[in-house]
Scaffold this active site. Structure first.
Site, short mmCIF file in Angstrom:
data_model
loop_
_atom_site.label_atom_id
_atom_site.label_comp_id
_atom_site.label_asym_id
_atom_site.label_seq_id
_atom_site.Cartn_x
_atom_site.Cartn_y
_atom_site.Cartn_z
N GLU A 229 0.82 -1.21 0.00
CA GLU A 229 0.00 0.00 0.00
C GLU A 229 0.86 1.26 0.00
O GLU A 229 0.62 2.20 0.76
CB GLU A 229 -0.96 0.01 1.20
CG GLU A 229 -1.92 -1.15 1.17
CD GLU A 229 -3.00 -1.10 2.25
OE1 GLU A 229 -2.98 -0.17 3.09
OE2 GLU A 229 -3.88 -1.98 2.25
N GLU B 71 -4.09 -8.97 0.64
CA GLU B 71 -4.66 -8.78 1.97
C GLU B 71 -6.15 -8.90 1.82
O GLU B 71 -6.74 -8.18 1.01
CB GLU B 71 -4.34 -7.38 2.50
CG GLU B 71 -3.39 -7.35 3.65
CD GLU B 71 -3.05 -5.93 4.08
OE1 GLU B 71 -3.93 -5.28 4.66
OE2 GLU B 71 -1.91 -5.50 3.84
C1 GAL Z 1 -4.20 -2.57 5.39
C2 GAL Z 1 -2.71 -2.47 5.70
C3 GAL Z 1 -2.34 -3.36 6.85
C4 GAL Z 1 -3.28 -3.14 7.98
C5 GAL Z 1 -4.67 -3.44 7.50
C6 GAL Z 1 -5.73 -3.35 8.57
O1 GAL Z 1 -4.66 -1.54 4.62
O2 GAL Z 1 -1.96 -2.85 4.58
O3 GAL Z 1 -1.03 -3.10 7.25
O4 GAL Z 1 -3.17 -1.82 8.39
O5 GAL Z 1 -4.99 -2.51 6.50
O6 GAL Z 1 -6.98 -3.58 8.01
#
Ligand code: GAL
Length: 874
Positions: free
Chosen positions: A464, A542
C-alpha cells in the site's frame, strides 16, 4: 518435528569433519550470550551519533549492496563516534544489565494509556546500548571474523574495541560486518552497539533492541562470500532436475589463490542425508582482493519435489580446496520445485494448482514481543497448519530467517515483503526517510539472504505504498520498475509483486512492471481487473480484515459490518460479521474471489492478532486512504474522529483469526471449513451460557466442511439447512435461548459428516491445564505453551470466566510470559498471574540452558481446584 528441526539446525550450523587437524574452515557460532544492556546514552552525544552524521559511514559498511549507479560508499577518514564513553574498551559497564539475546526491551513495558495504541501502548522507542566482552583464541589470527546480525531495531551502530565498524538503519534487514580489521585474537575484545528507534516510525508495534539472533562467523581469507551460494533449478521434470549452483568466492588473502571447488548434493530426510549428485571439481585462480563466480549444473535423477504436503529438501555442500587443504565448506539447503503464477489457473506448484490459503502476519510473537524464538514461531505455524493455511505473507517487512527455515521444513509458501512505504511515508519518521539512500541495499540484502528458500514464491516490493495512487503520467510505476529491477538482478526465478489497496494500481502502469498483482480489499475490482488485464496473475495480498474478540458476543446481531452495537467494552463481537470499514467479513471476500477465474488465492489479514493497530478502537485516520468515494470517506472520517475522542485502552489487534495468546477465535473454524474440505468438522457459535437471556433471540451460526446441517436445542430439531451457492455459513437466526445443549449435525452428500456441541456451563469450579509440548530441550530457548481453562464441575468451559490465575514453576525452567488474548489488558506480559479472558489463560514456560530434569507448573485461583502439568527438560 522438534527433533527433526534440531537435527537439521545442527546440519547447517555445525562444522563437519575436515581434512586437516585444525579449526574447521568455517564456524558459525551463536553470539547471543553474555551481553550487557543500558538505556542511558553516552554523555554529550547531542545528536552527533544521529543518522545524518552516521550516514556516510553506514553506506560504506554496506558497499557490497549497492550497484554502479548508487550513492558514494567510500569510508570517510577517522573513527566515527570514537570519542564517546560507551564505545571505549575500558568503559566501566559493570552496572549494566546482563542479558541473553534475542532481546526486546519494549515488551517489558509498562503499558501506558498515553502511549499510542497503534504501536501497542508499549515503550519501544529511544536509544539503547548493548556491550559484549569476549575473548577470541589466538589461533584465530589470520581468519576472517564476521558479525552477523539478523535484525536490530533500529539504526544500529557498531564499534569494536573503540573503532567504528558499521551498521544498518532498517531494523528488519539482516546484515553482516567484517570485524577482521579491528579484532584482537588472543586478547579481550569489546563490542558496543547503539540502537536508536525513532518515535512515529511504525504503524504497528515494531519492537526494539537486538531482537533477532546474532552470530559470529569465522572463515579463512579465501571463503564463499556472504550469501554467496546461489542455487536454482532451471529444469525440473519427474525424471530429473537440473540444479545450478553459483558460488561467489572471495580471496581476501595477499596472494593469488588457486582453488578447486566441488559441490555435492544430498537429499535430506528424517534419517539424515543421501548423496544425490556429485559435481566435477572446478578450478579457478583468484587474485588478491578479488571475487570469482563459478557455476556448476548438476543432474538429480528422480528428484523428490518440495511441496506444501511433502516439503522435501536438499542440501548443496560446497567444498573449496587450496593446495589440497580444505579452506571452506558451506552447506546451502534448497528445494526442487516449480512455482508458477498464471492468469488463467492461479498458482501452480510442480504443475498442480495449489490455491493460496495464506495469512498475513506481523513479526511480533504476542506476549514474547518481537524477540525471535524458534519454538514460538513453529507453534504459530502448527496452529495455522491445522486450520489448513499453506502460506504466509511477511507483512510488511523482511522476516526473521528462522521463519523461512520453518516454512521450508513445514511446507508453507511465503510472500517475502520488503517495505511498508517508499519515498512517501505513512509516519513522520518511518522508512521513507531512509528510502532514497537505502532501498537498494535493503532489497538486495533481502533477496540475497532469502533466494535459496523453496518456500519463497513471491517477492513483494511494498505494501500500500502511497506512490500506488499516482496516475499513470505521474510515473509511480517507474519507481516500482526500478525496485523490481533490483530484485530481478538478484533473482530471476520468482515473480515480483506488491500489495495494492488502490484500485488504480491495476491500470496505472504498475500492472506492466510487476509480475503479479496483489489487491488488498479490492473485491469489487477483481472482475474488472481480470477483464482489462486478462494475462496478468491476480491474488488477494490482503483480504478480510474481519474483526473479533475471542469468546465475545453482543446482541442483537446485525449484518452491518460496522454496526456500533457489535462493538462495546472495547471488544468486537465474534459473529464474524464485522470488519474494518474498508474491509469485509470472510464470506463476502470468498463470494467475490470464487467468481473470478484464475484468482490465485488470498493472504488473510491476519493469522494472529498482533501488538498495535487496534482497529476499530484506534481512530487511525491514515486508513482513510482506502476510500476513493468521497462520500464514504467523509462518513468514515466522522466515525473515526468520534472514536478518536474516546480514550481507548486497546493495545493489540482484533484482526487475528487467532488471538494474541494463540487461542483460535470462531473464525479459525470458518477458514478451516473452507481450507480443509476433506476434514470432517463442524463448529458452533456462540457459547451457550447466557443465564440472562432466557427466551431471547440468540442466533446460532455453524461452520462446517459439510454441505448441510441440522441444529438441535436440547434434543429438539430447529431445522436442517443447506449451504446454497455463495453461502459459506449456516445460520439459525431466530433461536430463543434456553439453557442446556445445542448440537449441530453436519452432512456431506447426504451422509453424517461431523458434529459440534455447546453446553451451558455451571459455576466455575476448577482449573485444567494442558501443555502443547511436555518434553523440552534444556537449551534456555525451548518453550512450552500451557493453556489453562476455567471449567465447571463437569469439565465444560466457563466461557465468560475472568478468574485470576497465579502460576508457579519448580524444576529447571522459568515462566517467561502470560497472556489471555484480551486486547485491552494493561497487565505486564511478564506477570506470573493473570485474569482469564473468557475462560482461558496462557502461560509460557522456558527451559534453562544445560539443566535437565522434571518441571512442574502449577496454576491456582481462589475458590477453584488447582491444576498442575509435568514437563521434562532433556
Ligand atoms: C491494510 C494495511 C495493513 C493493515 C490493515 C488493517 O490496509 O496494509 O497493514 O493496516 O490494513 O486492516
Amino acid at each position: 518435528m522438534r527433533l527433526l528441526l534440531l537435527a537439521a539446525t545442527l546440519l547447517i550450523s555445525l562444522p563437519v569433519s575436515v581434512l586437516a587437524a585444525e579449526a574447521p574452515p568455517r564456524e558459525r557460532l551463536s553470539f547471543n550470550e553474555g551481553w550487557l544492556f543500558s538505556r542511558t546514552d553516552a554523555e554529550w552525544v547531542l545528536g552527533q551519533l544521529d543518522y545524518a552524521n552516521a550516514k556516510p559511514w553506514l553506506l560504506a559498511s554496506a558497499a557490497d549492496f549497492f550497484g554502479p549507479t548508487s550513492p558514494q560508499t567510500a569510508r570517510p577518514r577517522g573513527n566515527f563516534g570514537g570519542g564517546f564513553t560507551h564505545v571505549q574498551a575500558d568503559f566501566d559497564d559493570r552496572g549494566w544489565r546482563p542479558l541473553t539475546l534475542p532481546h526486546d526491551w519494549g515488551i517489558e513495558g509498562p503499558f501506558k494509556q498515553e502511549y499510542p495504541g497503534d504501536t501497542g501502548k508499549l515503550p519501544w522507542w529511544g536509544v539503547a546500548w548493548y556491550r559484549k566482552h569476549f575473548d577470541l583464541p589466538a589461533t584465530d589470527a589470520g581468519r576472517r571474523i564476521v558479525l552477523e546480525i539478523d535484525g536490530a531495531m533500529a539504526h544500529s551502530l557498531v564499534w569494536l574495541n573503540g573503532q567504528f565498524v558499521g551498521g544498518w538503519p532498517y531494523g528488519y534487514s539482516s546484515y553482516q560486518l567484517d570485524l577482521t580489521p579491528y579484532i584482537k585474537p588472543g586478547q579481550p575484545n569489546v563490542l558496543a552497539i547503539r540502537l536508536d528507534n525513532p518515535t512515529e516510525s511504525s504503524r504497528w508495534y515494531p519492537g526494539s533492541g537486538l531482537y533477532r539472533n546474532v552470530w559470529l562467523t569465522k572463515t579463512n581469507p579465501v571463503h564463499v562470500a556472504p550469501w554467496g551460494a546461489i542455487v536454482t533449478t532451471p529444469k525440473v521434470t519427474a525424471e530429473a532436475a537440473q540444479v545450478s549452483i553459483q558460488v561467489l568466492t572471495d580471496n581476501d588473502s595477499a596472494t593469488n589463490a588457486a582453488l578447486s571447488l566441488s559441490t555435492e548434493l544430498f537429499a535430506l530426510d528424517d534419517t539424515g542425508r543421501k548423496s544425490a549428485a556429485l559435481g566435477q571439481p572446478i578450478t579457478v585462480t583468484i587474485e588478491p582482493g578479488r571475487q570469482a563466480s563459478t557455476t556448476q549444473t548438476l543432474r538429480v535423477p528422480q528428484p523428490r519435489l518440495w511441496s506444501v504436503t511433502h516439503p522435501h529438501r536438499y542440501v548443496a555442500v560446497t567444498s573449496i580446496t587450496q593446495d589440497g587443504r580444505l579452506v571452506d565448506r558451506l552447506e546451502t539447503p534448497f528445494g526442487i520445485r516449480t512455482a508458477v503464477f498464471d492468469a488463467d489457473r492461479g498458482f501452480r506448484l510442480n504443475g498442480e494448482v495449489v490455491p493460496i490459503r495464506g495469512v498475513c502476519n506481523h513479526h511480533d510473537l504476542g506476549a514474547l514481543g518481537s524477540a525471535i524464538n524458534l519454538r514460538a514461531l513453529e507453534r504459530q505455524l502448527e496452529i495455522l497448519r491445522a486450520m489448513g493455511c499453506n502460506a504466509i505473507r511477511t507483512s510488511h517487512n523482511p522476516p526473521a530467517p528462522e521463519l523461512l527455515d520453518l516454512c521450508d521444513r513445514m511446507g508453507f509458501l511465503v510472500m517475502d515483503e520488503a517495505f511498508d512505504c517508499w519515498a512517501k511515508g505513512k509516519n513522520r519518521h518511518d522508512y521513507h526517510v531512509q528510502f532514497p539512500d537505502w532501498h537498494e541495499a535493503d532489497l538486495r540484502a533481502l533477496v540475497r539472504r532469502d533466494r535459496n528458500h523453496p518456500s519463497v514464491i513471491l517477492w513483494s516490493i511494498g505494501n500500500e505504498v502511497i506512490e500506488q495512487w499516482f496516475a499513470d503520467g505521474q510515473e509511480g510505476w517507474k519507481l516500482a520498475a526500478r525496485l523490481a529491477g533490483i530484485v530481478r538482478e538478484e533473482d530471476r526465478t520468482r515473480p515480483v509483486s506488491a500489495g495494492f489497496n488502490g484500485e488504480i494500481s491495476g491500470y496505472n502502469g504498475y500492472q506492466h512492471v510487476l509480475d503479479a498483482i496483489g489487491y488488498n480489499y479490492r473485491i469489487k475490482e477483481y472482475a474488472r481487473f481480470r477483464e482489462i488485464n486478462p494475462a496478468i496473475p491476480l491474488f488477494g495480498a490482503e483480504t478480510a480484515s474481519a474483526l473479533s474478540s475471542r469468546g465475545v458476543y453482543f446482541f442483537p446481531i446485525s449484518d452491518d459490518k460496522i454496526d456500533p452495537a457489535s462493538r462495546a467494552d472495547f471488544q468486537v463481537s465474534s459473529y464474524d460479521l464485522y470488519a474494518a470499514p474498508w474491509a469485509t467479513p470472510p464470506d463476502v471476500e470468498w463470494r467475490a474471489a470464487d467468481a473470478v477465474p484464475g484468482y490465485a488465492g488470498e493472504f488473510v489479514w491476519t493469522g494472529f492478532d498482533y501488538l498495535g493497530e487496534p482497529t476499530p478502537y484506534n481512530a487511525d485516520l491514515t486508513n482513510l486512504l482506502n476510500f476513493s468515494d468521497p462520500a464514504e470517506k467523509e462518513r468514515q472520517k466522522q466515525l473515526l474522529t468520534e472514536l478518536g475522542r474516546i480514550p481507548t485502552p486497546s493495545r493489540s489487534s482484533y484482526f487475528g483469526i487467532i488471538d494474541l495468546a494463540g487461542f483460535p477465535k470462531d473464525r479459525y473454524y470458518f477458514y478451516q471449513a473452507r481450507w480443509r474440505p476433506d476434514l470432517p468438522m463442524a463448529h458452533l457459535l456462540p457459547h451457550w451460557t447466557w443465564p440472562e437471556r432466557a427466551g431471547e433471540i440468540t442466533p446460532i451460526h455453524a461452520y462446517t466442511s459439510g454441505d448441510e446441517a441440522e441444529l438441535f436445542l436440547n434434543g429438539r430439531s430447529l431445522g436442517r439447512k443447506q449451504r446454497g451457492p455463495g453461502e459459506y455459513r449456516l445460520r439459525w437466526d431466530d433461536v430463543k435461548y434456553a439453557p442446556g445443549e445445542v448440537k449441530v449435525v453436519a452432512y456431506k452428500q447426504g451422509a453424517v459428516w461431523a458434529e459440534a456441541v455447546q453446553r451451558t456451563a455451571g459455576p466455575a469450579a476448577r482449573l485444567k491445564a494442558k501443555a502443547d509440548r511436555r518434553e523440552l530441550t534444556a537449551d534456555g530457548r525451548d518453550l512450552s505453551f500451557v493453556t489453562v481453562r476455567i471449567e465447571d464441575a463437569d469439565g465444560v468451559l466457563a466461557p465468560r470466566a475472568e478468574n485470576r490465575v497465579a502460576f508457579a514453576v519448580s524444576g529447571p525452567a522459568e515462566i517467561v510470559a502470560t497472556d489471555n488474548g484480551d486486547p485491552t489488558s494493561f497487565e505486564s506480559f511478564q506477570s506470573k498471574e493473570r485474569a482469564a479472558f473468557n475462560g482461558l489463560v496462557l502461560v509460557v514456560v522456558r527451559t534453562q540452558p544445560g539443566t535437565t530434569g522434571p518441571i512442574t507448573l502449577t496454576a491456582t485461583s481462589p475458590g477453584l481446584a488447582p491444576a498442575e502439568v509435568s514437563l521434562t527438560a532433556k
